[in-house]
Each structure stands twice: as structure tokens, then as C-alpha cells.
Design a protein around this motif. Structure first.
Motif, mmCIF file in Angstrom:
data_model
loop_
_atom_site.group_PDB
_atom_site.id
_atom_site.type_symbol
_atom_site.label_atom_id
_atom_site.label_comp_id
_atom_site.label_asym_id
_atom_site.label_seq_id
_atom_site.Cartn_x
_atom_site.Cartn_y
_atom_site.Cartn_z
ATOM 1 N N CYS A 11 0.816 -1.218 0.000
ATOM 2 C CA CYS A 11 0.000 0.000 0.000
ATOM 3 C C CYS A 11 0.851 1.271 0.000
ATOM 4 O O CYS A 11 0.522 2.265 0.646
ATOM 5 C CB CYS A 11 -0.953 0.009 1.194
ATOM 6 S SG CYS A 11 -2.258 -1.220 1.047
ATOM 7 N N GLY A 12 1.952 1.215 -0.711
ATOM 8 C CA GLY A 12 2.720 2.427 -0.956
ATOM 9 C C GLY A 12 2.066 3.240 -2.053
ATOM 10 O O GLY A 12 0.899 3.020 -2.414
ATOM 11 N N LEU A 33 -6.863 -4.768 -0.582
ATOM 12 C CA LEU A 33 -5.547 -4.208 -0.284
ATOM 13 C C LEU A 33 -4.896 -5.022 0.822
ATOM 14 O O LEU A 33 -5.501 -5.244 1.877
ATOM 15 C CB LEU A 33 -5.666 -2.746 0.154
ATOM 16 C CG LEU A 33 -6.215 -1.754 -0.871
ATOM 17 C CD1 LEU A 33 -6.202 -0.344 -0.287
ATOM 18 C CD2 LEU A 33 -5.415 -1.793 -2.169
ATOM 19 N N VAL A 34 -3.666 -5.447 0.583
ATOM 20 C CA VAL A 34 -2.927 -6.259 1.548
ATOM 21 C C VAL A 34 -1.603 -5.554 1.833
ATOM 22 O O VAL A 34 -0.881 -5.176 0.899
ATOM 23 C CB VAL A 34 -2.661 -7.676 1.000
ATOM 24 C CG1 VAL A 34 -1.869 -8.500 2.000
ATOM 25 C CG2 VAL A 34 -3.973 -8.373 0.641
ATOM 26 N N ASN A 35 -1.287 -5.390 3.092
ATOM 27 C CA ASN A 35 -0.050 -4.719 3.468
ATOM 28 C C ASN A 35 0.531 -5.391 4.716
ATOM 29 O O ASN A 35 -0.208 -5.905 5.553
ATOM 30 C CB ASN A 35 -0.307 -3.233 3.747
ATOM 31 C CG ASN A 35 0.955 -2.403 3.705
ATOM 32 O OD1 ASN A 35 1.528 -2.189 2.634
ATOM 33 N ND2 ASN A 35 1.408 -1.931 4.844
ATOM 34 N N ARG A 36 1.853 -5.353 4.833
ATOM 35 C CA ARG A 36 2.472 -5.948 6.025
ATOM 36 C C ARG A 36 2.022 -5.227 7.293
ATOM 37 O O ARG A 36 1.937 -5.829 8.355
ATOM 38 C CB ARG A 36 3.997 -5.898 5.888
ATOM 39 C CG ARG A 36 4.548 -6.925 4.918
ATOM 40 C CD ARG A 36 6.050 -6.817 4.796
ATOM 41 N NE ARG A 36 6.448 -5.565 4.151
ATOM 42 C CZ ARG A 36 7.705 -5.154 4.045
ATOM 43 N NH1 ARG A 36 8.688 -5.884 4.557
ATOM 44 N NH2 ARG A 36 7.993 -4.020 3.440
ATOM 45 N N THR A 77 3.235 -5.154 -5.455
ATOM 46 C CA THR A 77 3.908 -3.856 -5.465
ATOM 47 C C THR A 77 4.830 -3.712 -4.260
ATOM 48 O O THR A 77 5.591 -2.747 -4.181
ATOM 49 C CB THR A 77 2.897 -2.689 -5.450
ATOM 50 O OG1 THR A 77 2.381 -2.505 -4.133
ATOM 51 C CG2 THR A 77 1.749 -2.936 -6.417
ATOM 52 N N ALA A 78 4.758 -4.640 -3.313
ATOM 53 C CA ALA A 78 5.555 -4.550 -2.086
ATOM 54 C C ALA A 78 7.032 -4.735 -2.403
ATOM 55 O O ALA A 78 7.401 -5.579 -3.229
ATOM 56 C CB ALA A 78 5.100 -5.618 -1.094
ATOM 57 N N GLY A 79 7.868 -3.956 -1.744
ATOM 58 C CA GLY A 79 9.295 -4.120 -1.952
ATOM 59 C C GLY A 79 10.093 -2.990 -1.353
ATOM 60 O O GLY A 79 9.555 -1.937 -0.999
ATOM 61 N N THR A 119 7.253 -4.893 -8.584
ATOM 62 C CA THR A 119 8.441 -4.660 -7.758
ATOM 63 C C THR A 119 9.729 -4.799 -8.571
ATOM 64 O O THR A 119 9.891 -5.741 -9.338
ATOM 65 C CB THR A 119 8.462 -5.664 -6.589
ATOM 66 O OG1 THR A 119 7.259 -5.532 -5.840
ATOM 67 C CG2 THR A 119 9.646 -5.428 -5.672
ATOM 68 N N ASN A 120 10.641 -3.842 -8.376
ATOM 69 C CA ASN A 120 11.921 -3.855 -9.102
ATOM 70 C C ASN A 120 12.968 -4.733 -8.418
ATOM 71 O O ASN A 120 12.926 -4.899 -7.206
ATOM 72 C CB ASN A 120 12.455 -2.427 -9.228
ATOM 73 C CG ASN A 120 11.861 -1.718 -10.430
ATOM 74 O OD1 ASN A 120 11.748 -2.305 -11.503
ATOM 75 N ND2 ASN A 120 11.488 -0.463 -10.257
#
Length: 311
Positions: A11-12, A33-36, A77-79, A119-120
Motif C-alpha cells: 500500500c505504498g 488491499l494487503v499490506n504488512r 507492489t511490495a518491496g 516490484t523492481n
């Protein structure tokens, strides 16, 4: 009627922009939406849910990785972002660790999902996602060079005073410094770009490609993070998977002997559907473009070897 479910992991700025874009553009859609940090995903989903009186027949909510089930599409998208004076290898190591934490549960609970990685480094992390989830290769893709293609069209249209929407330039290969612009196939209003724009010489092409490669870093150097362009690219990829568009889109996926290459992840124009990759399209390349693509394949293969060492 069950609506397609899109699970956005992280969720950035990119994840929330993607969620908001999908929410605005598409009814008949469920977004999770899933976030740590569950407080963050709850706050973002709660905020966006207040649009519902004017956006009927769609939902957005927060879920934990354990609660997230039945997704048709998972978007990673997490990273970790590159550290100051850090290296690509640092980011790769950090992001593989994050994927190892999140993806096993998500894959177990969503066995039929198509996975899109943002994610890059995009190509290497898409490969990592496939190895960690065990999903078949046709259901694991990266956002690839779709954004690079849009950026190059934008910069070229600006300098040549053209309408960008009528300008067609494809970028294939790595989402990175070895990306390959297909100038030989570029068109404007159906005509060859090199024939109608003689000002587009090799020096100008090199300048435009440099702008394209540097775009994300230029945004970063201005104290911001690139999010709108990549979120819009991901929106278009999701729309193509769901059947809202049938045009080929430049996404990264495992190479299966295209152009005689194998064992790497590269972007090509691709037809998508709810089962993932329907077909890969191989544009006719000039000898120079073919050579550049082969070099790009070698560079990405080295990144994949680094992923294998981390898994």
C-alpha cells in the motif's frame, strides 16, 4: 454474480494509486488491499470506500495475506526501495526476502490467480515470484516495458510536435538499461515514422532513449517516487486480463524459445486473458534490434542466476 477480484499487495504510492485507478474506471470489481502493516491497508481502503455512493457495484477493503482468498489477479507492489549508495543486488536480496514472506500464503489461498509483478527489478522479481509460488509460467508476468513504451512515445511526440496517442513505438527486452526500442517499426498515423520525420536521426533517438531510461530516477532525484505512470500501466494490464481490451501489451514473461532465446524473462507484445498469457507476439526486428535483444537477454539471465542463489 461474482465480480473479478484484484488483490493488490503493498500500500505504498504505487499500490494505492493502482487501487484508486481501478476503482474509478471499473464497476463489477472487488479490490483487496494487503499490506504488512494492516493498519495502513485498512486506512487506505477505508478512505477509498467513501467514494462508494458515486461508484456503485464495486468494493474495496483491507485483508491480511491469510484472509486474501479467491483472487483472480494478484499484483505485487511490495518491496524495498534502493538505498542511498546501494546497488541493484541489495534491492534484489531485500525484495526476494519480502516475497518469500508474503507469497507462499497468497499462492496457497489463491491457486488460480494470474500474478503481475511491479516490484523492481521487475523481470528478476517476476521470475522469483514464479519460483516461490510454483504458478505455471503463463500466469506469472511483470509489468515489463509497457511503461517504457509509453514514456518513449511521450518524449518523442514532445520533441517532434506529434500527437502521442497516434504515435506507435514499441520497447521490448529488459525493463532497465538494456531495453530495446523498435524504431524500425515506429509509425505515426499508420505511416513509417522515419519517413515522415527525417529529423529523427540516430543522435536524437539516443537522446530520447536516454530520457526514457532516466525517467524514474529523475523523479526520484526530485524527491518523489514514480507511481502514476506505472500504476496506469498496471491498470491497463489488469484490464487486458479481464477482457476490457484485446490489444497486445508489452509485458515481461518467461521466454520460451522466442527469437531462439530461452531461460530468461523479457518483454514482448503479448495477448492476455483470465488464464494469463494467451500468446506472445514476435515483431520483425532489424539486425541491430535483434543483436540488442540478445544482449538484453544475457543481462537479465545474470539477474535470474542471482535470484536462484538467493532462493
Amino acid at each position: 454474480m461474482t465480480h473479478p477480484k484484484i488483490a493488490i499487495i503493498g500500500c505504498g504510492a504505487i499500490g494505492t494509486t493502482l487501487a484508486y485507478s481501478l476503482l474509478l474506471r471499473h464497476p463489477h470489481l472487488d479490490i483487496a488491499l494487503v499490506n504488512r502493516n494492516p493498519q495502513k491497508s485498512w486506512a487506505k481502503a477505508f478512505d477509498m470506500s467513501h467514494c462508494s455512493p458515486e461508484l456503485p457495484d464495486r468494493t474495496i477493503r483491507s485483508e491480511t495475506p491469510e484472509e486474501c482468498t479467491g483472487a483472480d489477479v494478484i499484483v505485487m507492489t511490495a518491496g524495498a526501495l534502493p538505498r542511498e549508495n546501494g546497488t541493484r543486488a541489495d534491492v534484489l536480496k531485500d525484495n526476494v526476502a519480502i516475497f518469500q514472506t508474503l507469497l507462499p500464503t497468497l499462492a496457497r489461498n489463491n491457486p488460480h490467480a494470474v500474478l503481475i509483478n511491479i516490484t523492481n527489478p521487475v523481470d528478476a522479481m517476476a521470475y522469483a515470484a514464479g519460483k516461490i509460488t510454483g504458478y505455471p509460467s503463463e500466469r506469472v508476468i511483470g509489468t515489463g516495458t509497457e511503461l517504457d513504451s509509453m514514456r518513449l512515445r511521450h518524449f518523442t511526440a514532445q520533441v517532434l510536435d506529434l500527437n502521442a496517442t497516434e504515435l506507435k513505438i514499441q520497447v521490448i527486452g529488459e525493463h532497465g538499461d538494456s531495453m530495446v526500442p523498435l524504431w524500425s517499426l515506429a509509425t505515426y498515423r499508420g505511416q513509417s515514422l522515419r519517413e515522415i520525420c527525417p529529423a529523427l536521426d540516430e543522435e536524437l533517438k539516443a537522446t530520447l532513449l536516454h530520457q526514457t531510461k532516466r525517467a524514474g530516477w529523475d523523479i526520484r532525484l526530485a524527491g518523489e517516487h514514480s507511481c502514476y505512470g506505472i500504476a496506469f500501466s498496471a491498470t491497463r494490464i489488469v484490464e487486458t486480463i479481464l477482457g476490457h481490451s484485446f490489444a497486445p501489451i508489452k509485458i515481461s514473461a518467461e521466454i520460451q524459445d522466442e527469437y531462439g532465446l530461452s531461460g530468461t524473462f523479457l518483454s514482448l507484445p503479448t495477448q492476455l486473458n483470465l488464464r494469463g498469457i494467451e500468446s506472445r507476439i514476435m515483431p520483425s526486428l532489424s539486425s541491430s534490434e535483434r543483436s540488442q535483444l540478445e544482449q538484453s537477454a544475457k543481462i537479465v539471465k545474470k539477474q535470474l542466476d542471482d535470484v536462484d542463489k538467493l532462493l
